[in-house]
Scaffold this active site. Structure first.
Site, mmCIF file in Angstrom:
data_model
loop_
_atom_site.group_PDB
_atom_site.id
_atom_site.type_symbol
_atom_site.label_atom_id
_atom_site.label_comp_id
_atom_site.label_asym_id
_atom_site.label_seq_id
_atom_site.Cartn_x
_atom_site.Cartn_y
_atom_site.Cartn_z
ATOM 1 N N SER A 235 0.839 -1.193 0.000
ATOM 2 C CA SER A 235 0.000 0.000 0.000
ATOM 3 C C SER A 235 0.879 1.249 0.000
ATOM 4 O O SER A 235 2.072 1.174 0.269
ATOM 5 C CB SER A 235 -0.867 0.004 1.253
ATOM 6 O OG SER A 235 -0.014 0.103 2.381
ATOM 7 N N LYS A 236 0.259 2.384 -0.291
ATOM 8 C CA LYS A 236 0.979 3.667 -0.287
ATOM 9 C C LYS A 236 1.694 3.875 1.042
ATOM 10 O O LYS A 236 2.834 4.297 1.092
ATOM 11 C CB LYS A 236 -0.030 4.809 -0.493
ATOM 12 C CG LYS A 236 -0.246 5.139 -1.944
ATOM 13 C CD LYS A 236 -0.367 6.653 -2.125
ATOM 14 C CE LYS A 236 0.033 7.062 -3.519
ATOM 15 N NZ LYS A 236 -0.923 6.808 -4.540
ATOM 16 N N ARG A 237 0.971 3.589 2.096
ATOM 17 C CA ARG A 237 1.498 3.800 3.442
ATOM 18 C C ARG A 237 2.797 3.021 3.660
ATOM 19 O O ARG A 237 3.679 3.438 4.391
ATOM 20 C CB ARG A 237 0.436 3.345 4.446
ATOM 21 C CG ARG A 237 0.715 3.644 5.891
ATOM 22 C CD ARG A 237 -0.585 3.514 6.664
ATOM 23 N NE ARG A 237 -1.106 2.144 6.557
ATOM 24 C CZ ARG A 237 -0.856 1.192 7.441
ATOM 25 N NH1 ARG A 237 -0.093 1.423 8.472
ATOM 26 N NH2 ARG A 237 -1.377 -0.019 7.286
#
Ligand code: GLU
Length: 465
Positions: A235-237
């Site tokens: 994910s982006k995170r």
């Protein structure tokens, strides 16, 4: 031996994220390791979702990473005529047919196949009708199997009874994705297709098209996804950012390539590889078949290693560029290149990134009056007792003709000896005076990087605070 030609074929529907960059890197390494060619094709057939901005970002990212390509970039959207020509040839040779079945017909056919104990397959009733309009489908074999030796996953085989008569051209006249990829790869002379394993199901279908055309089938390899630390899709995170975002965060391109290569490729337990080394050592035999986990901490560590090894002159240029981005060209031009150049080697052992280095550079390049002071450090170390000591140190440095490590050491040694004090009594006050804070590289090397004039000016300004 035929020349190895690999390619990267991104769809410009978004920026080049690190997963795509890793695929590009592996493909590039495959070609370069074999002295072959690496081609770039922009798969911009989805007019709705493709953007010029994304195309530019992909090209910029590839350049930044140093993944140079051979020949011209091929834009898939310009090749529709050629795709249709091939489809027409397949119709003419009896390998494809027009089909007018509706979606309901197709569903019913699949249902029927299942009831007969066959795979849910569409092998249309239009096959034998000799229609002259409609969507065009490949007349896929009904029995046997389509298999290939995947460069990453080993032998993969699918029963033809599982493969639909796939559409090659939609009824609106547009060629489909699988057809376009095959025609383009063939025409570009691609011998090795390395791509993400989200494409693994397309491969037997694409092989059927090659066979129907009587073309050589390239070798295929499918690299597993990159997962986040939670073992889910990255994910982006957790770091699924675009390549250029890493550039903005001050990562060095060779560190990005090194880290990405290690996500799925290995050579013993070696962690750090120059690009040349990777080219020399790369082989698809060492591509792992299980998903790799993205580890931002390790990525930072790799980048830090490259910061340490980088040519100081290059980092000087990069720091100047980053400063210019931040404060504008004009303001950045006022900062003496020599001030940056002097500080960079001191910061190399501790800077995690170019951004981090610029941050640590600030006290070195500040005008005397603009030096930012850590208030607590000022309160604690620039006191009525220490200020006279700083004043005297300044006078002694000024009186000393030489300004180098040895003379600075000597000046300070004599000073503390005469005063009967320990060095630590003055060390932190000096540091706060010249850097504004209690952490800095070694005191004397910091003074040397600042130069005599700045050192004296800062000591004296501290006294007057
Ligand atoms: N354009 C496809 C994608 O971006 C890749 C196709 C391929 O590599 O064969 O997913």
């Amino acid at each position: 031996m035929t020349k190895i030609v690999s390619r990267f074929a991104p769809s410009p529907t978004g920026f080049l994220h690190i997963g795509g960059a890793r695929t590009a890197l592996f493909s590039w390494l495959l070609a370069r390791a074999a002295g072959g060619e690496f081609r770039l094709r922009i798969e911009d057939t989805d007019r709705e979702r493709s953007t010029q901005e994304a195309t530019d970002a992909i090209i910029d990212s590839m350049k930044w990473l140093g993944l140079d390509h051979d020949g011209e970039i091929v834009f898939q959207s310009t090749r529709a005529d050629r795709h249709n020509e091939v489809i027409d040839q397949l119709i003419a040779s009896g390998h494809a047919y027009y089909c007018q079945c509706s979606k309901e017909d197709v569903d019913a056919m699949r249902e029927q196949a299942m009831q007969q104990g066959r795979k849910p397959k569409y092998d249309g009733t239009c096959r034998e009708k000799g229609l002259t309009s409609g969507a065009v489908r490949l007349k896929a074999p009904l029995d046997g199997a389509t298999g290939y030796e995947d460069m990453v996953k080993g032998f993969i085989s699918v029963e033809n009874a599982e493969l639909d008569d796939m559409i090659l051209r939609r009824s609106d006249g547009t060629p489909t994705y699988n057809l376009a990829v095959v025609v383009d790869d063939h025409d570009m002379g691609v011998t090795h297709v390395l791509r993400g394993d989200d494409h693994v199901n397309n491969t037997p279908r694409q092989i059927l098209i090659y066979k129907a055309m009587g073309w050589d089938v390239p070798r295929f390899g499918h690299v597993p996804m990159i997962l986040g630390p939670d073992k889910k899709k990255l994910s982006k995170r957790h770091g699924a950012l675009s390549v250029m975002e890493y550039e903005k965060m001050g990562y060095l391109p060779e560190a990005v390539c090194n880290y990405l290569a290690r996500l799925g490729w290995s050579h013993g337990d070696q962690e750090l590889f120059t690009m040349d080394e990777m080219v020399r050592l790369f082989s698809t035999d060492n591509l792992g078949n299980s998903p790799s986990v993205f580890d931002l901490t390790k990525f930072e560590w790799v980048n830090g290693q490259y910061m340490q090894q980088a040519d100081p002159e290059r980092l000087t240029g990069l720091c100047a560029d980053f400063l210019a981005r931040e404060v504008g060209e004009e303001a950045a031009a006022k900062v003496a290149r020599s001030a940056i150049r002097a500080a960079v080697p001191l910061l190399q052992p501790r800077a995690k990134s170019v951004v981090d280095m610029v941050e640590q550079l600030r006290p070195f390049i500040a005008e005397v009056d603009d030096l930012a002071y850590d208030e607590a450090a000022v309160q604690k170390f620039l006191t009525a007792e220490t200020k006279p000591l700083l004043e005297e140190i300044a006078a002694r440095i000024e009186a000393e003709p030489a300004f180098d490590e040895a003379s600075l050491e000597e000046v300070h040694r004599k000073f503390i000896e005469e005063k009967g004090i320990k060095f630590k009594v003055v060390a932190q006050p000096i540091r706060v005076a010249i850097m504004g804070k209690t952490q800095s590289p070694g005191l004397f090397e910091t003074m040397l990087a600042l130069g005599r004039e700045q050192t004296l000016a800062r000591l004296r300004r501290a006294v007057s605070l």
